[in-house]
Design a protein around this motif. Structure first.
Motif, short mmCIF file in Angstrom:
data_model
loop_
_atom_site.label_atom_id
_atom_site.label_comp_id
_atom_site.label_asym_id
_atom_site.label_seq_id
_atom_site.Cartn_x
_atom_site.Cartn_y
_atom_site.Cartn_z
N VAL A 121 -19.81 0.93 10.54
CA VAL A 121 -19.76 -0.20 9.63
C VAL A 121 -18.40 -0.22 8.94
O VAL A 121 -18.03 0.74 8.27
CB VAL A 121 -20.88 -0.13 8.57
CG1 VAL A 121 -20.91 -1.42 7.74
CG2 VAL A 121 -22.24 0.12 9.22
N ASN A 122 -17.67 -1.31 9.12
CA ASN A 122 -16.34 -1.45 8.53
C ASN A 122 -16.16 -2.84 7.94
O ASN A 122 -16.93 -3.77 8.26
CB ASN A 122 -15.26 -1.21 9.59
CG ASN A 122 -15.27 0.22 10.11
OD1 ASN A 122 -14.95 1.16 9.39
ND2 ASN A 122 -15.64 0.39 11.38
N THR A 123 -15.16 -2.98 7.09
CA THR A 123 -14.86 -4.28 6.47
C THR A 123 -13.39 -4.63 6.66
O THR A 123 -12.52 -3.76 6.57
CB THR A 123 -15.20 -4.25 4.97
OG1 THR A 123 -16.61 -4.28 4.80
CG2 THR A 123 -14.61 -5.44 4.23
N ILE A 124 -13.14 -5.90 6.92
CA ILE A 124 -11.79 -6.45 6.91
C ILE A 124 -11.60 -7.17 5.59
O ILE A 124 -12.37 -8.09 5.26
CB ILE A 124 -11.59 -7.44 8.07
CG1 ILE A 124 -11.66 -6.71 9.41
CG2 ILE A 124 -10.27 -8.18 7.92
CD1 ILE A 124 -11.76 -7.66 10.59
N SER A 125 -10.63 -6.77 4.81
CA SER A 125 -10.33 -7.45 3.55
C SER A 125 -9.06 -8.28 3.73
O SER A 125 -7.95 -7.77 3.76
CB SER A 125 -10.15 -6.44 2.41
OG SER A 125 -11.40 -5.96 1.97
N THR B 259 -15.28 4.51 10.86
CA THR B 259 -16.39 3.89 10.14
C THR B 259 -16.18 4.09 8.64
O THR B 259 -15.49 5.02 8.22
CB THR B 259 -17.76 4.46 10.59
OG1 THR B 259 -18.81 3.64 10.07
CG2 THR B 259 -17.95 5.89 10.11
N GLY B 260 -16.75 3.18 7.85
CA GLY B 260 -16.60 3.26 6.41
C GLY B 260 -15.20 2.90 5.94
O GLY B 260 -14.77 3.33 4.88
N GLU C 36 -25.20 5.96 6.10
CA GLU C 36 -26.57 5.89 6.63
C GLU C 36 -26.59 5.69 8.14
O GLU C 36 -27.49 6.17 8.83
CB GLU C 36 -27.33 4.76 5.95
CG GLU C 36 -27.58 4.97 4.47
CD GLU C 36 -28.42 3.86 3.85
OE1 GLU C 36 -29.16 3.18 4.59
OE2 GLU C 36 -28.34 3.67 2.62
N GLY C 37 -25.60 4.96 8.66
CA GLY C 37 -25.63 4.64 10.08
C GLY C 37 -24.99 5.66 10.99
O GLY C 37 -25.19 5.61 12.21
N LEU D 72 -21.50 -1.90 0.04
CA LEU D 72 -22.49 -1.91 1.11
C LEU D 72 -21.92 -1.25 2.37
O LEU D 72 -22.60 -0.46 3.04
CB LEU D 72 -22.89 -3.36 1.39
CG LEU D 72 -24.04 -3.61 2.37
CD1 LEU D 72 -25.34 -3.02 1.85
CD2 LEU D 72 -24.20 -5.11 2.60
N THR D 73 -20.68 -1.55 2.67
CA THR D 73 -20.03 -0.97 3.85
C THR D 73 -19.97 0.54 3.76
O THR D 73 -20.31 1.26 4.72
CB THR D 73 -18.61 -1.55 4.00
OG1 THR D 73 -18.69 -2.95 4.26
CG2 THR D 73 -17.85 -0.86 5.12
N TYR D 74 -19.52 1.06 2.63
CA TYR D 74 -19.40 2.51 2.49
C TYR D 74 -20.76 3.20 2.62
O TYR D 74 -20.90 4.22 3.31
CB TYR D 74 -18.77 2.86 1.14
CG TYR D 74 -17.39 2.30 0.94
CD1 TYR D 74 -16.47 2.23 1.99
CD2 TYR D 74 -16.98 1.82 -0.31
CE1 TYR D 74 -15.21 1.71 1.81
CE2 TYR D 74 -15.71 1.30 -0.50
CZ TYR D 74 -14.82 1.24 0.55
OH TYR D 74 -13.57 0.72 0.37
N GLN D 75 -21.77 2.65 1.96
CA GLN D 75 -23.08 3.26 2.00
C GLN D 75 -23.69 3.22 3.40
O GLN D 75 -24.25 4.21 3.88
CB GLN D 75 -24.02 2.58 1.01
CG GLN D 75 -25.43 3.17 0.99
CD GLN D 75 -25.45 4.65 0.64
OE1 GLN D 75 -24.67 5.11 -0.19
NE2 GLN D 75 -26.33 5.41 1.27
#
Length: 256
Positions: free
Chosen positions: A184-188, A242-243, A176-177, A169-172
């Protein structure tokens, strides 16, 4: 000296937990107006009181079911209406079920998907038009290293799938954004020491002892480790990022 989030209207979900509370305190200290939510009334109110006692600005709603599309949208819209917009979303809530794949009931799978992935999507979808209207903004999702590798310590197929979904979802959405200025980024994160996990990490002979020994920094994560990473990704310091899936795992990604 101005804060890194001065003037930013920031939504933080799951503010009653250790990571949500620590992030709310840090974001508010950096100048953000924090609006949170949690299913636990007393825990959410304790976070609000802590933020205000430190001189920050925060309110919180309780009983908001972010896994319900209409409820998530109504709450986010109310935040935007009250504050004139939204600049940052920190997607933090999580509730899950563990179990071997041949023993995990369907209800456990569906519960985990709803409370780790579906509600993240609903909240993002609700905030998206407000970020567009603002001319851009930042979304920071909380993922897990479980989304990119398996675990010896516990059977977690549903959790792994949900966190892998957050990465997709983050990558897509980064793609798009981009044209709207939405990052849009994610912390793992790896296993983080909180009141909810302390009993696992402190148990003598725990399988997590071996996991800790394999972490290059030789310790488990703390809530502030995630909060500091979230602050960076939410701030203008990360304006060209982003991403990204940012591992906050003490170097675990370099080993496994």
């Amino acid at each position: 000296m101005p804060g890194r989030l001065d003037g930013k209207i920031t939504i933080i979900t799951g503010v009653g937990g250790a990571v949500g509370r620590t992030t709310a305190l840090l974001f508010a200290a950096e100048g953000a107006t924090v609006v949170g939510c949690d299913q636990q009334d007393a825990a959410a109110q304790e976070t609000v009181e802590s933020v205000r006692a430190a001189g920050g600005r925060m309110t919180a709603a309780v009983g908001v079911d972010l896994g319900d599309d209409e409820a998530a949208t109504a709450w986010v819209d109310s935040v935007a209406d009250e504050h004139g917009g939204v600049d940052v979303l920190f997607n933090n809530p999580s509730a899950l079920r563990f179990g071997p794949v041949d023993e995990l009931p369907a209800e456990g799978w569906l519960f985990t998907m709803r409370n780790e992935l579906t509600l993240v999507f609903y909240t993002i979808r609700a905030v998206w038009p407000h970020l567009r209207a603002r001319g851009g903004g930042a979304i920071v999702n909380v993922g897990s290293i479980a989304g990119t590798r398996g675990s010896w310590s516990m059977p977690q197929s549903a959790h792994a799938a949900s966190k892998g979904g957050i990465l997709g979802l983050t990558y897509q959405l980064a793609v798009e954004g981009g044209r709207f200025g939405i990052r849009v980024n994610t912390i793992s994160s790896s296993l983080t020491r909180t009141p909810a996990t302390e009993h696992l990490l402190s148990k003598p002979g725990s399988p997590f002892d071996l996991e800790k020994a394999r972490i290059p920094l030789r310790r488990f994560g703390e809530p502030q480790d995630i909060a500091r990473a979230a602050l960076f990704l939410a701030s203008d310091d990360a304006s060209y990022i982003t991403g990204v899936n940012l591992p906050v795992d003490g170097g675990t990604a370099a080993v496994f």
